[in-house]
Design a protein around this motif. Structure first.
Motif, PDB file in Angstrom:
ATOM      1  N   GLU A  97       0.838  -1.208   0.000  1.00 43.43           N
ATOM      2  CA  GLU A  97       0.000   0.000   0.000  1.00 43.43           C
ATOM      3  C   GLU A  97       0.871   1.256   0.000  1.00 43.43           C
ATOM      4  O   GLU A  97       0.557   2.246  -0.669  1.00 43.43           O
ATOM      5  CB  GLU A  97      -0.932  -0.001   1.212  1.00 43.43           C
ATOM      6  CG  GLU A  97      -2.056  -1.013   1.136  1.00 43.43           C
ATOM      7  CD  GLU A  97      -3.006  -0.751  -0.029  1.00 43.43           C
ATOM      8  OE1 GLU A  97      -3.269   0.426  -0.336  1.00 43.43           O
ATOM      9  OE2 GLU A  97      -3.481  -1.735  -0.632  1.00 43.43           O
ATOM     10  N   GLU A  98       1.984   1.223   0.739  1.00 42.07           N
ATOM     11  CA  GLU A  98       2.909   2.363   0.738  1.00 42.07           C
ATOM     12  C   GLU A  98       3.538   2.545  -0.645  1.00 42.07           C
ATOM     13  O   GLU A  98       3.731   3.666  -1.114  1.00 42.07           O
ATOM     14  CB  GLU A  98       4.003   2.170   1.787  1.00 42.07           C
ATOM     15  CG  GLU A  98       3.537   2.388   3.221  1.00 42.07           C
ATOM     16  CD  GLU A  98       4.695   2.461   4.201  1.00 42.07           C
ATOM     17  OE1 GLU A  98       5.645   3.236   3.949  1.00 42.07           O
ATOM     18  OE2 GLU A  98       4.649   1.737   5.222  1.00 42.07           O
ATOM     19  N   ASP A 101       1.053   4.240  -2.980  1.00 39.52           N
ATOM     20  CA  ASP A 101       0.618   5.590  -2.605  1.00 39.52           C
ATOM     21  C   ASP A 101       1.102   6.658  -3.584  1.00 39.52           C
ATOM     22  O   ASP A 101       0.370   7.587  -3.917  1.00 39.52           O
ATOM     23  CB  ASP A 101       1.100   5.930  -1.189  1.00 39.52           C
ATOM     24  CG  ASP A 101       0.168   5.359  -0.123  1.00 39.52           C
ATOM     25  OD1 ASP A 101      -0.953   4.937  -0.479  1.00 39.52           O
ATOM     26  OD2 ASP A 101       0.568   5.314   1.062  1.00 39.52           O
ATOM     27  N   THR A 102       2.346   6.532  -4.043  1.00 33.92           N
ATOM     28  CA  THR A 102       2.924   7.523  -4.960  1.00 33.92           C
ATOM     29  C   THR A 102       2.156   7.602  -6.276  1.00 33.92           C
ATOM     30  O   THR A 102       2.163   8.644  -6.939  1.00 33.92           O
ATOM     31  CB  THR A 102       4.395   7.151  -5.271  1.00 33.92           C
ATOM     32  OG1 THR A 102       5.097   7.005  -4.032  1.00 33.92           O
ATOM     33  CG2 THR A 102       5.086   8.227  -6.096  1.00 33.92           C
ATOM     34  N   ARG A 104      -1.236   6.854  -6.792  1.00 38.43           N
ATOM     35  CA  ARG A 104      -2.697   6.838  -6.682  1.00 38.43           C
ATOM     36  C   ARG A 104      -3.358   7.846  -7.628  1.00 38.43           C
ATOM     37  O   ARG A 104      -4.400   7.548  -8.221  1.00 38.43           O
ATOM     38  CB  ARG A 104      -3.131   7.085  -5.242  1.00 38.43           C
ATOM     39  CG  ARG A 104      -2.737   5.925  -4.328  1.00 38.43           C
ATOM     40  CD  ARG A 104      -3.643   5.783  -3.133  1.00 38.43           C
ATOM     41  NE  ARG A 104      -3.116   4.766  -2.230  1.00 38.43           N
ATOM     42  CZ  ARG A 104      -3.421   3.481  -2.290  1.00 38.43           C
ATOM     43  NH1 ARG A 104      -4.231   3.036  -3.234  1.00 38.43           N
ATOM     44  NH2 ARG A 104      -2.925   2.623  -1.422  1.00 38.43           N
ATOM     45  N   GLU A 105      -2.774   9.026  -7.761  1.00 44.17           N
ATOM     46  CA  GLU A 105      -3.355  10.025  -8.677  1.00 44.17           C
ATOM     47  C   GLU A 105      -3.318   9.520 -10.119  1.00 44.17           C
ATOM     48  O   GLU A 105      -4.281   9.686 -10.873  1.00 44.17           O
ATOM     49  CB  GLU A 105      -2.606  11.354  -8.562  1.00 44.17           C
ATOM     50  CG  GLU A 105      -2.943  12.134  -7.297  1.00 44.17           C
ATOM     51  CD  GLU A 105      -2.312  13.517  -7.293  1.00 44.17           C
ATOM     52  OE1 GLU A 105      -1.868  13.974  -8.365  1.00 44.17           O
ATOM     53  OE2 GLU A 105      -2.264  14.137  -6.216  1.00 44.17           O
ATOM     54  N   SER A 135       7.376  -0.512  -6.102  1.00 41.79           N
ATOM     55  CA  SER A 135       7.092   0.753  -6.790  1.00 41.79           C
ATOM     56  C   SER A 135       7.483   0.642  -8.258  1.00 41.79           C
ATOM     57  O   SER A 135       6.762   1.114  -9.144  1.00 41.79           O
ATOM     58  CB  SER A 135       7.870   1.905  -6.137  1.00 41.79           C
ATOM     59  OG  SER A 135       7.432   2.140  -4.823  1.00 41.79           O
TER      60      SER A 135
END
Length: 209
Positions: A97-98, A101-102, A104-105, A135
């Motif tokens: 999830e971390e 996060d980067t 998500r947009e 990532s």
């Protein structure tokens, strides 16, 4: 003897990889300082010289390519200077999830469906390296996906081992390219560096994967 031949092939592959890493490290080191100087002088020239439309186009081209080379140098730096994992007990699902996060947009903008099915298992991992690896995989998946695609991350645990799968609905990798995807500088993308998956492989191998 088949086993001996396999061991020799493994040694040759590892030696080739280490040689390639050393060469890449030397090239990155030689590029770093001149690159900073070129960028600085281009910016100075831009400030003191009148910039018409044509000059603006040239300036943008130079700066964009300097940034591209700088990004490649940073990726090579990461590949050759990966630290040994500093293992701590972490929830794998939370780390994924971390990692996402980067993005998500970007995921929302492309209307991508992201599904994290990884179980709430606790394993010894290097938190920062683990997040970096996933990532990269998420970013690669986003590059390959059209709007409305899907990314699924799933896991399967047996005793003290965890298998994690990242799948997406992109076009996939051709069979002829599969043997080369972890080779540094191999890429089928016109602007690809071929470094990212080599980084993922080294991180996973550092964790015994």
């Amino acid at each position: 003897d088949i086993d001996r031949q396999k061991n020799l092939e493994k040694v040759l592959r590892e030696t080739h990889f280490e040689d390639l890493v050393q060469v890449a490290n030397g090239i990155a080191h030689e590029l770093r300082n001149p690159l900073v100087g070129i960028g600085g002088f281009v910016n100075r020239l831009y400030k003191v010289c009148p910039a018409g439309k044509e000059n603006e186009r040239y300036y943008s081209y130079i700066i964009n390519n300097i940034k591209r080379i700088d990004n490649l140098v940073k990726k090579v730096d990461l590949l050759v200077s990966l630290p040994k994992p500093d293992l701590t007990q972490e929830k794998i699902s939370g780390l994924i999830e971390e990692a996402v996060d980067t993005y998500r947009e970007q995921i929302a903008a492309k209307q991508i469906e992201f599904i994290n099915k990884v179980r709430e298992e606790i394993f010894l991992v290097d938190k920062n390296l683990f997040i970096k690896a996933f990532s990269i995989l998420i970013e690669n998946a986003l590059d390959a996906l059209s709007p409305g695609g899907k990314i699924v991350i799933d896991s399967e645990t047996q005793e003290n081992q965890c298998r994690i799968e990242v799948t997406d609905t992109g076009t996939g990798i051709s069979a002829e390219n599969l043997p080369h995807i972890f080779n540094p500088f191999f890429s089928t993308k016109p602007d690809g560096s071929g470094i990212d998956l080599a980084v993922v492989k080294r991180i996973m191998e550092g964790h015994g994967g």
